[in-house]
Every structure is written in C-alpha cells, then in structure tokens.
Design an enzyme around this catalytic site. Structure first.
Site, mmCIF file in Angstrom:
data_model
loop_
_atom_site.group_PDB
_atom_site.id
_atom_site.type_symbol
_atom_site.label_atom_id
_atom_site.label_comp_id
_atom_site.label_asym_id
_atom_site.label_seq_id
_atom_site.Cartn_x
_atom_site.Cartn_y
_atom_site.Cartn_z
ATOM 1 C CE LYS A 60 4.606 30.871 81.016
ATOM 2 N NZ LYS A 60 4.393 31.807 82.774
ATOM 3 C CE1 TYR A 101 2.264 29.086 79.598
ATOM 4 C CE2 TYR A 101 3.511 27.096 79.406
ATOM 5 C CZ TYR A 101 2.912 28.223 79.778
ATOM 6 O OH TYR A 101 2.714 27.867 81.310
ATOM 7 C CB SER A 145 6.604 27.339 82.214
ATOM 8 O OG SER A 145 5.907 25.703 81.875
#
Length: 258
Positions: free
Chosen positions: A167, A163, A148
């Site tokens: 990533k 998150y 990401s």
C-alpha cells in the site's frame, strides 16, 4: 449550476476493480447514482454479475460485469477494451482490488509475499497503465487507487508487512503517475481508508477479536463504513476535482493522528 449539479457524473463512463462486494461495490453504486455508466470488474464473475444487476436496477444506469484477474496484463488490457466498447468510452476508474495476509514476517513464504505484492501493487500498476493509455489518447480522465492507512502506519496487533509495503507502493506509484501525466489531462489520486467494516470483515471469525482491539484504539471508537468512502470517490471521478492530482486522502477517523 449549483455545486450538487456540478458534482454529478452524467455521461461519464468508468470501471471499478474488486467491485463485486465491499468498498468497490459501494463506490461503483455511488458512481452510478451520480449518473455514470459503470463496469463491475472482479475475478469472481458470478458475484460481479449479481452486483451489476443490483446496481443497474437501483440506478437505471448501464452497468456491466467483467471477469478480470488484475495481475494478468492481457486480461487487464482486454477489460479496458471491453469497457470502452460496451460503455462507449472511459473517463474514470477506481482501482480497488486487493488482499491482505496476516502472517509473521519470519514465517511468511516468498509465495505469500509475492501474492500480496502482485495483487495490491502490480495489479494497480497494470490497471493504471491500461486505463491511462486510453485516457492519454482520448482527452484525459481520472484514476483513483485504493491505498490504505497501512501505508502511513504499521497496524497492530496483526502482522502484515507485505500489505503495508504494497500500500505504501500504491501511494508512491500514484504520485509518480500524477507527475508524469499532469500536463496531459490524466489525474491520479489515491484514497487511504482506515479500518472499514465490510460484510466480509465483520463476519470473519479470525478478525472479530481484532476488531474489538481496533475499536478500543480508534478515536471515534468504531470502524468506518464503506459508504463513508463514496463521496470522495465521486468527487475525484468528476469535474470539480480538476485541480486535484497526486493526492492521497486518508479516511480513517483520525486513527493515524497518533
């Protein structure tokens, strides 16, 4: 043979995790349109089966659905075995399953932290290794991981430290496996999408106010579309990318340029 013909995936077999909907569904469709047989892998088997039937009807390729919890090693290994058995091999995979929880760091429980890390990073590790073991023994292949732009920047205004960390880990895992397997025929790359307007994202009441802020910040003034990730994945899965490994492709409409 022209470049378009060279980029086709005729005869290749692969799977996509988190493929029942969203980005995974789009890339699985693109793989099949390019000539590959594909497994739709998702924990939501009912939706995965619908997606598989839809893609098969649209493309005429063999498309199967497999229910898999990508954080369960036995399930992941069984999934790879099933892909090989039913499709006749494994040449590429797109490890795409993931989740995001927007929780302030000081309020986040360890269970919430672990859930995100477990699915987004441990799940990628398990699918990479299971697919990689087969590819190392059977002539090589291509692994694509979904990272990401959140691995490169800290998103605002939403709080999502787990998150972002997961990533970033995906990118370093990608590079590490690429180096370990470079001389053994297995290529490992990642894509780092920016904000992508999937069906779920665009219809989420909690995200709609954030989308307005994201679009105001975005150089292109909009979110990306899942279809705008298809061509890079088809490229990475095929034989025109044989000198490409250990790379992370940021596809974010220049969002991380400032």
């Amino acid at each position: 043979m022209g470049i378009i013909e060279k980029m086709r995936l005729d005869g290749k077999k692969g799977f996509v995790t988190g493929a029942a909907r969203g980005i995974g569904k789009c890339t699985a469709t693109a793989f099949a349109e390019a000539g590959a047989d594909v497994a739709i892998v998702d924990i939501d088997f009912e939706e995965a089966a619908k997606t598989a039937a839809e893609i098969a009807e649209k493309t005429g390729r063999k498309v199967i659905s497999i229910r898999t919890d990508c954080t369960d090693q036995e399930q992941v290994e069984a999934m790879v075995d099933q892909v090989v058995k039913e499709l006749g091999g494994l040449n590429f995979c797109h490890n795409n399953a993931g989740i995001c929880l927007n929780v302030p760091a000081e309020e986040m429980t360890f269970e919430q932290w672990y859930k995100v890390i477990n699915i987004n990073l441990n799940g990628i590790f398990l699918t990479d290794i299971a697919a990689g073991k087969y590819m190392l023994k059977n002539g090589g292949g291509s692994i694509i991981n979904t990272a990401s732009m959140s691995a490169h920047i800290v998103n605002v205004p939403q709080p999502q430290c787990a998150y972002n960390a997961s990533k970033a880990g995906v990118i370093q895992l990608t590079k590490s496996l690429a180096i370990e397997w470079a001389k053994r025929g297995v290529r490992v790359n990642s894509i780092s999408p920016g904000y992508i307007g999937t069906e779920l994202t665009l219809n989420s009441p909690t995200l709609i106010p954030l989308i307005e802020q994201w679009n105001a910040m975005a150089p292109l003034g909009r979110m990306g579309k899942p279809e705008e990730l298809e061509s890079i994945c088809v490229y990475l899965a095929g034989d025109t990318s044989t000198f490409t490994t250990g790379a992370d492709f940021v596809i974010d409409g220049a969002f991380t340029c400032f």
